[in-house]
Design a protein around this motif. Sequence first.
Motif, PDB file in Angstrom:
ATOM      1  N   SER A   1      -4.323   0.860   6.282  1.00 24.04           N
ATOM      2  CA  SER A   1      -4.449   1.120   4.719  1.00 24.04           C
ATOM      3  C   SER A   1      -4.968   2.679   4.548  1.00 24.04           C
ATOM      4  O   SER A   1      -4.446   3.070   3.609  1.00 24.04           O
ATOM      5  CB  SER A   1      -5.081   0.234   3.797  1.00 24.04           C
ATOM      6  OG  SER A   1      -4.293  -1.108   4.041  1.00 24.04           O
ATOM      7  N   ASP A   2      -6.043   2.986   5.260  1.00 26.57           N
ATOM      8  CA  ASP A   2      -6.590   4.385   4.961  1.00 26.57           C
ATOM      9  C   ASP A   2      -5.864   5.404   5.849  1.00 26.57           C
ATOM     10  O   ASP A   2      -6.418   6.482   5.827  1.00 26.57           O
ATOM     11  CB  ASP A   2      -8.034   3.955   5.353  1.00 26.57           C
ATOM     12  CG  ASP A   2      -8.858   3.235   4.557  1.00 26.57           C
ATOM     13  OD1 ASP A   2      -8.421   3.081   3.211  1.00 26.57           O
ATOM     14  OD2 ASP A   2     -10.006   2.879   4.880  1.00 26.57           O
ATOM     15  N   GLY A   3      -5.106   4.947   6.472  1.00 22.62           N
ATOM     16  CA  GLY A   3      -4.243   6.085   7.438  1.00 22.62           C
ATOM     17  C   GLY A   3      -5.072   6.477   8.745  1.00 22.62           C
ATOM     18  O   GLY A   3      -4.688   7.555   9.394  1.00 22.62           O
ATOM     19  N   VAL A   4      -6.240   5.757   8.942  1.00 27.19           N
ATOM     20  CA  VAL A   4      -6.829   6.020  10.339  1.00 27.19           C
ATOM     21  C   VAL A   4      -5.932   5.795  11.472  1.00 27.19           C
ATOM     22  O   VAL A   4      -6.119   6.310  12.462  1.00 27.19           O
ATOM     23  CB  VAL A   4      -8.069   5.062  10.231  1.00 27.19           C
ATOM     24  CG1 VAL A   4      -8.877   5.444  11.580  1.00 27.19           C
ATOM     25  CG2 VAL A   4      -9.231   5.646   9.095  1.00 27.19           C
ATOM     26  N   LEU A   5      -5.415   4.610  11.345  1.00 27.96           N
ATOM     27  CA  LEU A   5      -4.256   4.335  12.319  1.00 27.96           C
ATOM     28  C   LEU A   5      -2.870   4.322  11.732  1.00 27.96           C
ATOM     29  O   LEU A   5      -2.762   3.894  10.354  1.00 27.96           O
ATOM     30  CB  LEU A   5      -4.339   2.886  12.965  1.00 27.96           C
ATOM     31  CG  LEU A   5      -5.755   2.476  13.458  1.00 27.96           C
ATOM     32  CD1 LEU A   5      -5.868   1.027  13.728  1.00 27.96           C
ATOM     33  CD2 LEU A   5      -5.851   3.240  14.838  1.00 27.96           C
ATOM     34  N   VAL A   6      -2.195   5.073  12.412  1.00 28.18           N
ATOM     35  CA  VAL A   6      -0.596   5.338  11.714  1.00 28.18           C
ATOM     36  C   VAL A   6       0.434   4.988  12.611  1.00 28.18           C
ATOM     37  O   VAL A   6       0.523   5.504  13.956  1.00 28.18           O
ATOM     38  CB  VAL A   6      -0.599   6.851  11.271  1.00 28.18           C
ATOM     39  CG1 VAL A   6       0.754   7.063  10.665  1.00 28.18           C
ATOM     40  CG2 VAL A   6      -1.716   7.330  10.314  1.00 28.18           C
TER      41      VAL A   6
ATOM     42  N   VAL B   1       0.963  -1.283  -0.049  1.00 30.90           N
ATOM     43  CA  VAL B   1      -0.052  -0.192   0.155  1.00 30.90           C
ATOM     44  C   VAL B   1       0.758   1.298  -0.039  1.00 30.90           C
ATOM     45  O   VAL B   1       1.414   1.460   0.873  1.00 30.90           O
ATOM     46  CB  VAL B   1      -0.868   0.014   1.268  1.00 30.90           C
ATOM     47  CG1 VAL B   1      -1.995   1.213   1.237  1.00 30.90           C
ATOM     48  CG2 VAL B   1      -1.695  -1.258   1.160  1.00 30.90           C
ATOM     49  N   SER B   2       0.779   1.917  -1.328  1.00 32.05           N
ATOM     50  CA  SER B   2       1.698   3.196  -1.114  1.00 32.05           C
ATOM     51  C   SER B   2       1.258   4.190  -0.362  1.00 32.05           C
ATOM     52  O   SER B   2       2.217   5.156  -0.186  1.00 32.05           O
ATOM     53  CB  SER B   2       1.787   3.281  -2.703  1.00 32.05           C
ATOM     54  OG  SER B   2       2.458   2.320  -3.443  1.00 32.05           O
ATOM     55  N   GLY B   3       0.137   4.634  -0.215  1.00 33.26           N
ATOM     56  CA  GLY B   3      -0.121   5.689   0.538  1.00 33.26           C
ATOM     57  C   GLY B   3      -1.445   5.661   1.292  1.00 33.26           C
ATOM     58  O   GLY B   3      -2.282   4.687   0.922  1.00 33.26           O
ATOM     59  N   ALA B   4      -1.854   6.597   2.124  1.00 37.05           N
ATOM     60  CA  ALA B   4      -3.329   6.319   2.727  1.00 37.05           C
ATOM     61  C   ALA B   4      -4.408   6.361   1.793  1.00 37.05           C
ATOM     62  O   ALA B   4      -4.492   7.269   0.877  1.00 37.05           O
ATOM     63  CB  ALA B   4      -3.481   7.417   3.581  1.00 37.05           C
TER      64      ALA B   4
ATOM     65  N   THR C   1       3.875  -2.068  12.814  1.00 37.94           N
ATOM     66  CA  THR C   1       5.268  -1.344  13.221  1.00 37.94           C
ATOM     67  C   THR C   1       6.332  -2.100  12.034  1.00 37.94           C
ATOM     68  O   THR C   1       7.397  -1.453  11.900  1.00 37.94           O
ATOM     69  CB  THR C   1       5.714  -1.729  14.508  1.00 37.94           C
ATOM     70  OG1 THR C   1       6.110  -2.919  15.226  1.00 37.94           O
ATOM     71  CG2 THR C   1       4.806  -1.118  15.592  1.00 37.94           C
ATOM     72  N   VAL C   2       6.060  -3.242  11.482  1.00 35.53           N
ATOM     73  CA  VAL C   2       7.043  -3.683  10.671  1.00 35.53           C
ATOM     74  C   VAL C   2       6.082  -4.337   9.544  1.00 35.53           C
ATOM     75  O   VAL C   2       4.991  -4.532   9.679  1.00 35.53           O
ATOM     76  CB  VAL C   2       7.890  -4.685  11.222  1.00 35.53           C
ATOM     77  CG1 VAL C   2       8.696  -4.346  12.263  1.00 35.53           C
ATOM     78  CG2 VAL C   2       7.029  -6.047  11.810  1.00 35.53           C
TER      79      VAL C   2
ATOM     80  N   PHE D   1       4.343   5.261   4.944  1.00 43.74           N
ATOM     81  CA  PHE D   1       4.198   4.486   3.865  1.00 43.74           C
ATOM     82  C   PHE D   1       5.235   4.237   3.049  1.00 43.74           C
ATOM     83  O   PHE D   1       6.045   5.368   3.033  1.00 43.74           O
ATOM     84  CB  PHE D   1       2.949   5.162   2.910  1.00 43.74           C
ATOM     85  CG  PHE D   1       1.507   4.592   3.697  1.00 43.74           C
ATOM     86  CD1 PHE D   1       0.734   3.661   3.517  1.00 43.74           C
ATOM     87  CD2 PHE D   1       0.950   5.882   4.548  1.00 43.74           C
ATOM     88  CE1 PHE D   1      -0.272   3.410   4.087  1.00 43.74           C
ATOM     89  CE2 PHE D   1      -0.177   5.623   5.102  1.00 43.74           C
ATOM     90  CZ  PHE D   1      -0.974   4.501   4.927  1.00 43.74           C
ATOM     91  N   PRO D   2       5.255   3.424   2.199  1.00 42.31           N
ATOM     92  CA  PRO D   2       4.596   2.285   1.749  1.00 42.31           C
ATOM     93  C   PRO D   2       4.726   1.295   2.927  1.00 42.31           C
ATOM     94  O   PRO D   2       5.647   1.072   3.570  1.00 42.31           O
ATOM     95  CB  PRO D   2       5.249   1.617   0.536  1.00 42.31           C
ATOM     96  CG  PRO D   2       6.630   1.969   0.605  1.00 42.31           C
ATOM     97  CD  PRO D   2       6.678   3.330   1.111  1.00 42.31           C
ATOM     98  N   ILE D   3       3.405   0.337   3.043  1.00 35.83           N
ATOM     99  CA  ILE D   3       3.430  -0.629   4.125  1.00 35.83           C
ATOM    100  C   ILE D   3       2.964  -2.049   3.414  1.00 35.83           C
ATOM    101  O   ILE D   3       2.343  -1.901   2.308  1.00 35.83           O
ATOM    102  CB  ILE D   3       2.355  -0.197   5.284  1.00 35.83           C
ATOM    103  CG1 ILE D   3       0.952  -0.014   4.488  1.00 35.83           C
ATOM    104  CG2 ILE D   3       3.035   1.015   5.942  1.00 35.83           C
ATOM    105  CD1 ILE D   3      -0.162   0.033   5.817  1.00 35.83           C
ATOM    106  N   VAL D   4       3.456  -3.102   4.118  1.00 39.78           N
ATOM    107  CA  VAL D   4       2.847  -4.288   3.749  1.00 39.78           C
ATOM    108  C   VAL D   4       1.949  -4.673   4.838  1.00 39.78           C
ATOM    109  O   VAL D   4       2.321  -4.873   6.047  1.00 39.78           O
ATOM    110  CB  VAL D   4       3.934  -5.441   3.483  1.00 39.78           C
ATOM    111  CG1 VAL D   4       3.502  -6.639   3.212  1.00 39.78           C
ATOM    112  CG2 VAL D   4       4.812  -4.917   2.502  1.00 39.78           C
ATOM    113  N   PRO D   5       0.534  -4.779   4.638  1.00 42.71           N
ATOM    114  CA  PRO D   5      -0.198  -4.999   5.604  1.00 42.71           C
ATOM    115  C   PRO D   5      -0.254  -6.652   6.058  1.00 42.71           C
ATOM    116  O   PRO D   5       0.429  -7.463   5.374  1.00 42.71           O
ATOM    117  CB  PRO D   5      -1.614  -4.503   5.282  1.00 42.71           C
ATOM    118  CG  PRO D   5      -1.622  -4.773   3.529  1.00 42.71           C
ATOM    119  CD  PRO D   5      -0.047  -4.643   3.443  1.00 42.71           C
ATOM    120  N   GLY D   6      -1.036  -7.230   7.139  1.00 37.31           N
ATOM    121  CA  GLY D   6      -1.321  -8.354   7.346  1.00 37.31           C
ATOM    122  C   GLY D   6      -0.895  -8.964   8.732  1.00 37.31           C
ATOM    123  O   GLY D   6       0.532  -8.956   8.755  1.00 37.31           O
TER     124      GLY D   6
END
Length: 335
Positions: A45-50, A6-9, A120-121, A54-59
Amino acid sequence: MKSVVVSGAGGGWDLQDRDVPVVGPNDVLVRVRACAICGTDLWLSDGVLVFREFPIVPGHEAAGEVVAVGEGVTDRAVGDRVGVVMAQKMCGVCDYCREEHPISFVGAANCAAPTLTGVTVDGAHAEYVAVDAGGTVILPDAVSYEDAAPILCAGYTVWAGLRRAEPRPGARVAVSGVGGLGHLAIQYAKAAGFHVVAMTHSPDKKDLALQLGADDVVSDGASLKAAGGADVLLHTNSSHGAVTDAMTGLRPWGKVVLMGIGTDDLVLPALALTSNSHQVIGSAHNTVEHLVEALDLVARGLVTPMIETFPKERAEEAHARAAAGEVRFKAVITY
């Protein structure tokens, strides 16, 4: 390897090429086979929690097998079928850690520098993920990777919440919300032998709730009270406004367990709370033994997550459908 990025909010879940992670000391490298989408993933992904840039890998609801172990790892071996959880490890040196608490979500909130998968990672929506061995759990052979994935957060959360409430034998358990958490909470409460009342405003979910094991289905606190009330209320949806209404049906000395994350304020009825000796408990992932128990109930066929599976090439479709509330009830991406 292929990885969701995910490149940005507010950005899409793009499948990109990335290097396979390096296995450090005390780490294991997991070949991810399935990873579910959690509501927390959507908020990140939406930037509600930061928690990081970014970029991030969720999951953080991932299941797969260990393909390499780092120096110092003695309790995991190549070939082990494991689940990956959010709370990998705590820093071990801050004031909170010096109190020697077991790993739980409380640690994630209070440790000065926790390692949290997908938070955080980089996370586990990828073909490989390197995590601290302590951030994994052995999967029962009878549980598929796809079914295991939702239990590693959603199932863990609701079972830990029910255990935290310590209901007495014969207790009545109400589940507020029939969704990703709620559909599992109904099954876990029924598997534990309690009378279960599902609470939903959606008429199309009434029959489903009964199929999942609910003894009764009601729409609000007044109807919950009329149906006999509840000793424990498991609040699993993302609206705190529903708590006050549902508490109308809470019996004396009843307990409310909050586990659904919402952005709205929680307003409690002070007089009813005091005069009935009600308790309000916050709960997420408690001790790892609760996750082991939750997986065992799935292995025994007493709990079955309702999932929709998507290949990694359709990661953005899975993300979009989950964000729109169109998945019934957990989206699982296979890698």
